[in-house]
Each structure stands twice: as structure tokens, then as C-alpha cells.
Motif scaffolding. Structure first.
Motif, mmCIF file in Angstrom:
data_model
loop_
_atom_site.group_PDB
_atom_site.id
_atom_site.type_symbol
_atom_site.label_atom_id
_atom_site.label_comp_id
_atom_site.label_asym_id
_atom_site.label_seq_id
_atom_site.Cartn_x
_atom_site.Cartn_y
_atom_site.Cartn_z
ATOM 1 N N ASP A 1 -3.800 -22.405 -7.087
ATOM 2 C CA ASP A 1 -2.776 -23.330 -6.575
ATOM 3 C C ASP A 1 -3.226 -23.905 -5.240
ATOM 4 O OD1 ASP A 1 -0.486 -24.732 -5.882
ATOM 5 O OD2 ASP A 1 0.781 -22.959 -5.698
ATOM 6 N N GLU A 2 -4.050 -24.943 -5.286
ATOM 7 C CA GLU A 2 -4.620 -25.509 -4.069
ATOM 8 C C GLU A 2 -3.564 -26.124 -3.156
ATOM 9 O OE1 GLU A 2 -7.843 -28.102 -5.091
ATOM 10 O OE2 GLU A 2 -8.920 -26.510 -6.150
ATOM 11 N N GLU A 3 -2.475 -26.620 -3.736
ATOM 12 C CA GLU A 3 -1.403 -27.199 -2.921
ATOM 13 C C GLU A 3 -0.538 -26.123 -2.264
ATOM 14 O OE1 GLU A 3 0.805 -30.558 -4.638
ATOM 15 O OE2 GLU A 3 -0.575 -30.362 -6.332
ATOM 16 N N ARG A 4 -0.677 -24.889 -2.738
ATOM 17 C CA ARG A 4 0.127 -23.759 -2.248
ATOM 18 C C ARG A 4 1.624 -24.039 -2.355
ATOM 19 N NH1 ARG A 4 -3.367 -21.797 2.986
ATOM 20 N NH2 ARG A 4 -5.226 -21.297 1.815
ATOM 21 N N ARG A 5 1.996 -24.619 -3.511
ATOM 22 C CA ARG A 5 3.422 -24.869 -3.730
ATOM 23 C C ARG A 5 4.158 -23.589 -4.072
ATOM 24 N NH1 ARG A 5 4.476 -29.909 -7.607
ATOM 25 N NH2 ARG A 5 3.369 -28.595 -9.075
ATOM 26 N N GLY A 6 3.454 -22.639 -4.675
ATOM 27 C CA GLY A 6 4.105 -21.400 -5.073
ATOM 28 C C GLY A 6 5.082 -21.633 -6.203
ATOM 29 N N CYS A 7 6.074 -20.818 -6.263
ATOM 30 C CA CYS A 7 7.082 -20.852 -7.321
ATOM 31 C C CYS A 7 8.289 -21.664 -6.843
ATOM 32 C CB CYS A 7 7.499 -19.414 -7.642
ATOM 33 S SG CYS A 7 8.920 -19.268 -8.730
ATOM 34 N N MET A 8 8.672 -22.664 -7.611
ATOM 35 C CA MET A 8 9.823 -23.476 -7.224
ATOM 36 C C MET A 8 11.095 -22.638 -7.151
ATOM 37 S SD MET A 8 11.409 -26.872 -9.002
ATOM 38 C CE MET A 8 12.875 -27.646 -8.330
ATOM 39 N N LEU A 9 11.244 -21.696 -8.070
ATOM 40 C CA LEU A 9 12.437 -20.858 -8.056
ATOM 41 C C LEU A 9 12.488 -20.010 -6.792
ATOM 42 C CD1 LEU A 9 14.988 -19.792 -9.410
ATOM 43 C CD2 LEU A 9 13.552 -18.131 -10.615
ATOM 44 N N ALA A 10 11.362 -19.413 -6.410
ATOM 45 C CA ALA A 10 11.330 -18.594 -5.193
ATOM 46 C C ALA A 10 11.614 -19.446 -3.966
ATOM 47 C CB ALA A 10 9.981 -17.895 -5.066
ATOM 48 N N LYS A 11 10.992 -20.618 -3.917
ATOM 49 C CA LYS A 11 11.203 -21.522 -2.778
ATOM 50 C C LYS A 11 12.666 -21.949 -2.701
ATOM 51 C CE LYS A 11 8.095 -24.740 -1.767
ATOM 52 N NZ LYS A 11 7.288 -25.989 -1.810
ATOM 53 N N SER A 12 13.245 -22.309 -3.833
ATOM 54 C CA SER A 12 14.636 -22.765 -3.869
ATOM 55 C C SER A 12 15.597 -21.642 -3.513
ATOM 56 C CB SER A 12 14.965 -23.305 -5.262
ATOM 57 O OG SER A 12 14.118 -24.385 -5.582
ATOM 58 N N THR A 13 15.302 -20.439 -4.000
ATOM 59 C CA THR A 13 16.164 -19.300 -3.694
ATOM 60 C C THR A 13 16.124 -18.989 -2.194
ATOM 61 O OG1 THR A 13 15.787 -18.427 -5.903
ATOM 62 C CG2 THR A 13 16.670 -16.904 -4.286
ATOM 63 N N ALA A 14 14.936 -19.004 -1.616
ATOM 64 C CA ALA A 14 14.817 -18.734 -0.178
ATOM 65 C C ALA A 14 15.575 -19.775 0.640
ATOM 66 C CB ALA A 14 13.350 -18.705 0.224
ATOM 67 N N GLU A 15 15.518 -21.020 0.201
ATOM 68 C CA GLU A 15 16.156 -22.095 0.961
ATOM 69 C C GLU A 15 17.660 -22.174 0.747
ATOM 70 O OE1 GLU A 15 15.879 -26.974 1.548
ATOM 71 O OE2 GLU A 15 14.618 -26.014 0.028
ATOM 72 N N LEU A 16 18.137 -21.904 -0.477
ATOM 73 C CA LEU A 16 19.506 -22.268 -0.831
ATOM 74 C C LEU A 16 20.428 -21.127 -1.252
ATOM 75 C CD1 LEU A 16 18.563 -25.451 -2.870
ATOM 76 C CD2 LEU A 16 19.501 -25.378 -0.547
ATOM 77 N N ALA A 17 19.914 -19.921 -1.423
ATOM 78 C CA ALA A 17 20.737 -18.839 -1.989
ATOM 79 C C ALA A 17 21.992 -18.558 -1.181
ATOM 80 C CB ALA A 17 19.912 -17.569 -2.139
ATOM 81 N N SER A 18 21.939 -18.750 0.114
ATOM 82 C CA SER A 18 23.114 -18.433 0.936
ATOM 83 C C SER A 18 24.247 -19.438 0.763
ATOM 84 C CB SER A 18 22.722 -18.354 2.412
ATOM 85 O OG SER A 18 22.309 -19.629 2.872
ATOM 86 N N ARG A 19 23.965 -20.589 0.120
ATOM 87 C CA ARG A 19 25.015 -21.605 0.013
ATOM 88 C C ARG A 19 25.136 -22.274 -1.350
ATOM 89 N NH1 ARG A 19 22.645 -26.833 1.229
ATOM 90 N NH2 ARG A 19 20.553 -26.558 2.048
ATOM 91 N N ASP A 20 24.309 -21.885 -2.308
ATOM 92 C CA ASP A 20 24.344 -22.565 -3.606
ATOM 93 C C ASP A 20 24.413 -21.545 -4.737
ATOM 94 O OD1 ASP A 20 23.909 -24.038 -5.948
ATOM 95 O OD2 ASP A 20 22.589 -25.466 -4.931
ATOM 96 N N PRO A 21 25.607 -21.311 -5.270
ATOM 97 C CA PRO A 21 25.754 -20.314 -6.333
ATOM 98 C C PRO A 21 25.021 -20.677 -7.624
ATOM 99 C CG PRO A 21 27.839 -21.454 -5.955
ATOM 100 C CD PRO A 21 26.892 -21.895 -4.880
ATOM 101 N N VAL A 22 24.765 -21.955 -7.863
ATOM 102 C CA VAL A 22 24.028 -22.355 -9.062
ATOM 103 C C VAL A 22 22.591 -21.845 -8.972
ATOM 104 C CG1 VAL A 22 23.141 -24.336 -10.370
ATOM 105 C CG2 VAL A 22 25.489 -24.364 -9.491
#
Length: 195
Positions: free
Chosen positions: A98-119
């Protein structure tokens, strides 16, 4: 009379997914989304509602593909142990590539939004639960096949494997080398107790 759509909704969702995946939710602007999808703001709003709803569709698209890939990797032919070992090795290689180092979209989204997005929280739970269930099934199979200690705890070991997989992604985003990631995968494989 409404005009028929002149775009493919799935293609638009994938373009939005890739933008959110690269930039994250908050850093993705409507201008970014219109540039990525080729649609105007009006078409985006009329089709998807708002940025949040489009993001939820994009995340669902990502997770559905991830779920399908996990099922393919962990329910196909082969011994239970071989499937887990193969998944760990493939994960190390995938993260290293993963040369762009995007990682996992789910992990990134959870880290960013879990405290405010129940979906996001609900989707993360569904995907991670599926993952742990599939790994548990493989390790139970390995135990039945005599490739794992008879008194081993398949569910606990599946949790460890899942945590290592998620951890390799985080390390990859931080720049871990392919050699380091392979060593982690092999150490985890060695920790699965053989009879």
C-alpha cells in the motif's frame, strides 16, 4: 417530468469511496466529491441526500467488498490452519504494497467518526464480528483437523489474529517495512499452538 440519470450510481459511489478513503470524512469537501464523481452538487444531493449519506453508502460499499473478500479467503478449500496462515501472510504483503498508506477505510472511518456516528459504529461491529466469526470457524476446523492444540481457545486466538491484522495496518500506515510486517505475521503464526 424528471430527466433520466445519465450516470451509473455504483461508479459514483466507488469514486466517492476512494475520495473519502484517501482524505477521510471531515477533510473531504463537496468540491472534492464533485471533482471525483464528475457530478454537480445538485445531482449529488438529489441522488444521495447529503455528504453524510453519500459517505455511508461509500463505507457500505467498502465493507461489503471487504466482507466478500474475507469470506473468499476464509471459507474456501484448505485446512483451517492454512487459511488463517495464508490470510496473515497475504495481509502483511497487502499492507506492505500500500504505497499510498491509505490503510483500511473502515479503521480510518471508525477512528474519525465512532464517537458521533452510530451508523459507522454499527458497520464496524458487523464487519469485525464477521471477521472474528470466520477466523474462529477456521481455528475450530484446525483443532478438529489436529493442527491446533485440543484445549486451545479458537475464539480467543481468532481475536488475537484479528488484532494483529488490524495492528499490521496501523504499522503499515506508520511506515513499517515489508520485512517487519512479515516477521509479525510469522510470529503470530508461530503463536498458534500446535499439538
Amino acid at each position: 417530468m424528471a430527466r433520466p440519470r445519465s450516470f451509473d450510481e455504483a461508479t459514483v459511489v466507488r469514486a466517492a469511496r476512494d475520495t473519502f478513503w484517501t482524505k477521510g470524512y471531515a477533510a473531504t469537501s463537496l468540491d472534492d466529491l464533485t471533482a471525483a464523481t464528475g457530478l454537480g452538487r445538485g445531482s449529488l444531493y438529489n441522488t444521495f441526500g447529503d455528504k453524510e449519506q453519500l459517505f455511508h453508502r461509500a463505507l457500505e460499499d467498502y465493507c461489503a467488498a471487504a466482507d466478500e473478500g474475507l469470506r473468499a479467503d476464509l471459507t474456501g478449500p484448505g485446512s483451517g490452519r492454512a487459511k488463517v496462515e495464508g490470510w496473515l501472510r497475504a495481509s502483511a504483503e497487502s499492507v506492505a504494497a500500500d504505497e499510498e498508506r491509505r490503510g483500511c477505510m473502515l479503521a480510518k472511518s471508525t477512528a474519525e467518526l465512532a464517537s458521533r456516528d452510530p451508523v459507522v459504529v454499527a458497520r464496524a461491529h458487523a464487519t469485525l464480528d464477521l471477521f472474528q466469526d470466520l477466523l474462529t470457524d477456521c481455528l475450530e476446523q484446525a483443532r478438529r483437523e489436529g493442527e491446533l492444540l485440543a484445549d486451545a481457545d479458537p475464539r480467543g486466538l481468532a481475536g488475537m489474529v484479528l488484532a494483529v491484522g488490524r495492528g499490521m495496518e496501523a504499522l503499515g500506515k506508520a511506515g513499517a517495512s515489508a520485512e517487519e510486517l512479515r516477521r509479525i505475521a510469522e510470529s503470530t503464526i508461530a503463536a498458534l499452538p500446535r499439538p
